[in-house]
Design a protein around this motif. Structure first.
Motif, PDB file in Angstrom:
ATOM      1  N   ARG A  55     105.194  38.137  54.406  1.00  0.00           N
ATOM      2  CA  ARG A  55     104.123  37.608  55.143  1.00  0.00           C
ATOM      3  C   ARG A  55     103.019  37.486  54.354  1.00  0.00           C
ATOM      4  N   GLN A  57     100.099  35.013  54.476  1.00  0.00           N
ATOM      5  CA  GLN A  57      98.941  34.103  54.864  1.00  0.00           C
ATOM      6  C   GLN A  57      97.770  34.882  54.305  1.00  0.00           C
ATOM      7  N   GLU A  60      96.697  37.994  56.360  1.00  0.00           N
ATOM      8  CA  GLU A  60      97.446  39.013  55.987  1.00  0.00           C
ATOM      9  C   GLU A  60      97.159  39.703  54.829  1.00  0.00           C
TER      10      GLU A  60
END
Length: 96
Positions: A55, A57, A60
């Motif tokens: 993850r 992004q 994030e």
């Protein structure tokens, strides 16, 4: 190596690590929950923490750093360069 966040909490004093490498997705407590629990111990957590995750992004990654992690290693990772990646992150954050 611990199989879960709860195991890490119960064993951290026993093995006194120089660094905590947390997967974001773990059984039971996830990586961010585990980090928060480690930080809330009376003695705190005064060692570097790195997350591993797919993850990636920007929001994030910023969340992981705001929790206190010095960086993120993307998954899948290259086992041949993992140690160098960790060393680079630690060297980039000498205050930890």
């Amino acid at each position: 190596m611990c199989a879960s966040g709860q195991e890490a909490l119960s064993r951290i004093e026993e093995f006194g690590p120089d660094l905590v490498l947390l997967d974001v997705m773990m059984p039971g407590m996830d990586g961010p929950q585990t980090l928060k629990a480690l930080q809330q111990r009376p003695e705190g957590l005064n060692i570097p923490v790195i997350f591993m995750t797919a993850r990636l992004q920007p929001s994030e990654i910023e969340e992981y750093r705001s929790l206190g992690a010095i960086g993120v290693i993307p998954k899948p990772f290259d086992p041949m360069t993992l140690a160098d990646d960790i060393r680079r992150l630690v060297a980039d954050h000498p205050e930890r």
